[in-house]
Design an enzyme around this catalytic site. Structure first.
Site, PDB file in Angstrom:
ATOM      1  N   HIS A 280      35.275  41.183  36.230  1.00 36.26           N
ATOM      2  CA  HIS A 280      36.463  40.334  36.268  1.00 36.26           C
ATOM      3  C   HIS A 280      35.969  38.922  35.996  1.00 36.26           C
ATOM      4  O   HIS A 280      34.964  38.503  36.556  1.00 36.26           O
ATOM      5  CB  HIS A 280      37.115  40.435  37.653  1.00 36.26           C
ATOM      6  CG  HIS A 280      38.475  39.830  37.733  1.00 36.26           C
ATOM      7  ND1 HIS A 280      38.661  38.473  37.731  1.00 36.26           N
ATOM      8  CD2 HIS A 280      39.704  40.385  37.814  1.00 36.26           C
ATOM      9  CE1 HIS A 280      39.958  38.223  37.804  1.00 36.26           C
ATOM     10  NE2 HIS A 280      40.621  39.366  37.856  1.00 36.26           N
TER      11      HIS A 280
ATOM     12  N   ARG B  98      45.063  30.958  36.204  1.00 35.48           N
ATOM     13  CA  ARG B  98      45.133  30.633  34.766  1.00 35.48           C
ATOM     14  C   ARG B  98      46.569  30.756  34.274  1.00 35.48           C
ATOM     15  O   ARG B  98      47.013  30.007  33.412  1.00 35.48           O
ATOM     16  CB  ARG B  98      44.194  31.552  33.985  1.00 35.48           C
ATOM     17  CG  ARG B  98      42.741  31.124  34.120  1.00 35.48           C
ATOM     18  CD  ARG B  98      41.799  32.160  33.554  1.00 35.48           C
ATOM     19  NE  ARG B  98      41.642  33.293  34.457  1.00 35.48           N
ATOM     20  CZ  ARG B  98      41.417  34.541  34.068  1.00 35.48           C
ATOM     21  NH1 ARG B  98      41.349  34.827  32.792  1.00 35.48           N
ATOM     22  NH2 ARG B  98      41.264  35.504  34.959  1.00 35.48           N
TER      23      ARG B  98
END
Ligand code: FES
Length: 811
Positions: A442, A462
């Site tokens: 990840h 994000r």
């Protein structure tokens, strides 16, 4: 008479005219005493298995030096030689026994034809004692007696401690166990023997004439005399019991035997589901778990479990789910597993609902499903962001899986249990592993401080406008946008920002490209010397204050758990400063090779399911497919394991193998804290894997990793730990090392062999996908010599019906 004397002389020393079996007691005594002596010497040299929880063997009491809570000194002071603590003290009880006057009837006659007389002065005044070794030792019997009395006090304290049990929380409580009774009886018998000593009788009763006016002393004398009359019996009984007590501690230290028809290793989602299934028809099922029950890593799963229930979008079917899974896995998947998974996941989810799982609901009361990466329709049944927790609770209330390998890397979102135990145990038992090179990373995990390294930082940061910057403050993601994503990706910061604010005409910022790409870009920055101080890059959401007047409030509202996570764990206010992040090891697609229908490995009777089994996910896993994987294949593994147990007799277990394993497991204690600790080796192993077989791989680095793993294996064999077996994380780590080394080597060897980039595996020296590598799986097995061997196994052709589904869904 004279004739008899002549004959005796002629026949030699020790001859007698007696014809009865006068020598029997002597031979008996000789055999028993010699056996005892041999056993005591062996036990002292063993220097192991002498304590179990609060019980301590009398051979090792007082325990002058050691790592256990019983020990007087942790580090040996200069005056204590570095030998087994039993050897330091055994001369005293041995000396006491060997010089015991009342053993003479059998004991001395067993060794010498002419036993010595009483060695003590009182009340005889003319006896001057023995003059020849070893009988001269008889004179020192009284001095040994003083030590024996001291030892009685110490053994008494040990017996008292045997009644105090420590619970899981560390609190002590009084209780009676078999061990406490064994220790107590040992003290009683030794007291009977020691307090009936002939020398003590003289000490207490010397000058008896003067006792007439001293009732206490007279009573003491009479008690000692009373014990003294049975001295021989006390001597033998205490001798036997002291050996038995030592053996009891050894046996308790060794192992308990519990019979089960099916043994489930691991109490995560798959393990519990398998256990429920296996126990249905009265099969005796045992569950072994590494962590506390209910704390398995499954609880960390947040998104949900993928199942084509079609509650939110009625176009969803098992066929779409099957095709999505195969595409995600880049067609290296076991297609039969992908088919079974897609077909059976809805039933498993509804079953969980019937058992009481509280799913989020649609307005008309059905299980709510959400969108997730790679799934064409909303498919993830969920309970807020704690689906895994709800699943474990439900399974636990209702009623062979042993997780991942993330702890082979420095930075991982996996919990401490994830040390590849399932894969390594199966491999060591002869099972084949497959496609171990496919590890999922990840891109954003915490990297600082070290205690929180690897904890996930949600993609939502994000999504809300967070950007990635390197150590120099540059937003590097715009530099390398893959061609096949270029048309869907923003080419300037402004457009990227608008996308995160919901502008449907804007394209996504490059920070939201696929996980593997983002992770690789971060690694490239770090490798080329543009990383942050702790080896990552910066994820910055605080910059949005340039765009929004109430940015701090906005961030706290949109990302409350991230705000608290960084504030509490790292002391960082993400509304004011950037986070330091790096890719974190998240999941392994490879694992134990199993039969798709039954989940049986290549070892008959050994079944695997969950993350430790391989096949379903191919080269890459879709989010949400792992929780449904646990349920579907947990159920199947449990069912087939129970059927196997009923159809076959239990295999016999070689005690020699168990003993060897047990010795190996306990060896770190024998080496103690003077040897290298397991954490140093674990740390070196994690760095090796992180730096050399991580997200971006090249041949020379993987080869270097294999060389380093070899030297780490040697170091792992020599690690030592202090303390005892209860709640000892250092010892667990020492045991984990063997498994970590197996999976690390399997990952490295498979990664070296796969000369292409696909799914979770990226080779900088072979950056493209090679169709030739899409036709087989890598299989890792243990060779006869113990070496790891890697072969290729052709992927069987897919039935026409399934191939047609894939073609249909691609169009
Ligand atoms: Fe036997 Fe002293 S005489 S212990």
């Amino acid at each position: 008479m004279a004739q008899d004397v002549v004959q005796l002389t002629r026949r030699g020393f020790g001859e007698t005219t007696r014809r009865d079996a006068w020598w029997m007691p002597q031979v008996g005594a000789f055999v028993v005493l010699s056996s005892f002596l041999a056993y005591a010497t062996w036990a002292a040299f063993q220097n192991a298995h002498y304590e179990y929880q609060q019980y301590l063997s009398p051979f090792y009491s007082p325990l002058l030096v050691g790592d256990s809570p019983h020990a007087w000194f942790r580090q040996a002071p200069w005056f204590i030689p570095a030998i087994s603590p039993a050897l330091l003290i055994l001369p005293f009880p041995a000396g006491f026994r060997f010089t015991c006057y009342y053993y003479r009837g059998t004991y001395y006659k067993a060794f010498w034809a002419d036993p010595p007389g009483c060695a003590v002065g009182e009340p005889r005044t003319t006896y001057l004692g023995e003059r020849w070794f070893p009988l001269v030792l008889q004179n020192v019997h009284r001095y040994f007696l003083y030590f024996a009395l001291l030892f009685l006090i110490i053994l008494g304290l040990d017996a008292y401690r045997g009644y105090w049990f420590t619970d899981a929380g560390g609190a002590k409580h009084f209780g009676v166990g078999i061990g406490s009774l064994v220790l107590t009886l040992n003290v009683v018998l030794l007291s009977g023997y020691t307090l009936g000593c002939h020398s003590l009788r003289h000490l207490v009763g010397g000058y008896l004439d003067r006792l007439s006016g001293r009732p206490v002393r007279r009573t003491a004398y009479e008690c000692v005399s009373c014990l003294n009359r049975g001295h021989m019996n006390w001597a033998w009984a205490s001798l036997f019991w002291v050996a038995f007590t030592d053996r009891s501690a050894g046996i308790m230290t060794e192992y308990q035997t519990i019979d089960h028809d099916v043994l489930v290793i691991g109490a995560g989602g798959a393990g519990l589901r398998a256990a429920i299934e296996a126990a249905r028809d009265g099969t005796r099922v045992g569950v072994v778990c590494k962590s506390l029950l209910g704390k398995a890593h499954t609880v960390m799963a947040e998104g949900g479990m993928a199942a084509a229930l079609a509650n939110v979008d009625d176009r969803d079917t098992w066929r779409v789910h099957f095709a999505d899974t195969m595409r995600g896995g880049q067609y290296l998947n076991n297609w039969r597993m992908a088919e079974l998974h897609a077909k059976e996941a809805p039933a498993r989810v509804r079953e969980l609902e019937a058992w009481g799982a509280l799913f989020d609901r649609t307005t008309d009361g059905r299980i709510l499903q959400r969108n997730f990466g790679g799934h064409r329709y909303p498919r993830l049944a969920h309970v807020g962001d704690r689906t895994g927790l709800e699943m474990i609770r439900t399974l636990q209330d209702h009623g062979i899986h042993q997780g991942g390998v993330g702890r082979a890397y420095s930075i991982t979102s996996n919990s401490w249990e994830y040390t590849g135990d399932g894969q390594a145990l199966a491999y060591l038992a002869g099972a084949a592993l497959t496609d171990m090179e496919f590890v999922q990373f990840h891109p954003t995990g915490m990297i600082w401080p070290p205690s929180v390294r690897g904890i996930l930082v949600t993609e939502g940061v994000r999504g809300e406008g967070g950007v990635l910057r390197n150590g120099a403050g540059k937003r590097f993601m715009f530099e390398n946008i893959p061609d096949n994503y270029r048309s869907q990706t923003a080419d300037n910061e402004e457009e990227g920002w608008r996308y995160t604010q919901g502008d449907k005409d804007a394209r996504r910022p490059p920070e939201l490209l696929t996980r593997d790409h983002v992770a690789r870009m971060i690694v490239r920055e770090v490798k080329e010397g543009r990383g942050s101080p702790h080896g990552g890059v910066y994820l910055d959401i605080s910059w949005i204050k340039e765009k929004l007047p109430d940015a701090a409030e906005h961030i706290r509202k949109k990302l409350p758990s991230m705000y608290h996570q960084f504030m509490q764990l790292a002391g960082i206010d993400i509304t004011k400063e950037p986070m330091e992040i790096g890719p974190t090891t998240h999941y392994i697609m490879g694992g134990i090779r199993v039969d798709a229908d039954s989940q049986m490995s290549t070892v008959p009777g050994l079944f695997a399911c969950g993350e430790c089994a391989a096949g379903l996910h191919g080269a890459n896993r879709l989010g949400g497919n792992s929780l449904s994987d646990l349920l579907v294949f947990g159920q199947r593994a449990g069912q087939y394991a129970a059927e196997f147990a009923r159809a076959n007799t239990a295999p016999s277990v070689d005690r020699g193998v168990i003993d060897q394993e047990m010795r190996m497991a306990l060896e770190p204690f024998e080496r103690g804290s003077t040897a290298e600790g397991p954490y140093q080796v674990q740390d070196a192993l994690q760095s090796t894997m992180q730096n050399l077989v991580g997200i971006v791989r090249v041949e020379s680095e993987i080869e270097r990793a294999l060389t380093e793993l070899e030297s780490l294996r040697k170091r792992a064999e020599r690690v030592g730990v202090p303390g005892n077996r209860e709640y000892n994380p250092g010892w667990h780590t020492a045991l984990d090392l063997r498994h970590l080394l197996v999976v690390a080597e399997a990952i490295a060897r498979s990664a070296l062999a796969r000369k292409e980039s696909r799914g979770g595996h990226f080779r900088d020296d072979y950056p493209d996908k090679d169709p030739a590598f899409g036709t087989f799986n890598h299989v890792v097995t243990r060779g006869h010599s113990g070496d790891m061997q890697l072969t290729r196994q052709q992927i069987p052709a897919m039935p026409g019906e399934l191939a047609a589904i894939i073609t249909e869904m691609q169009s």
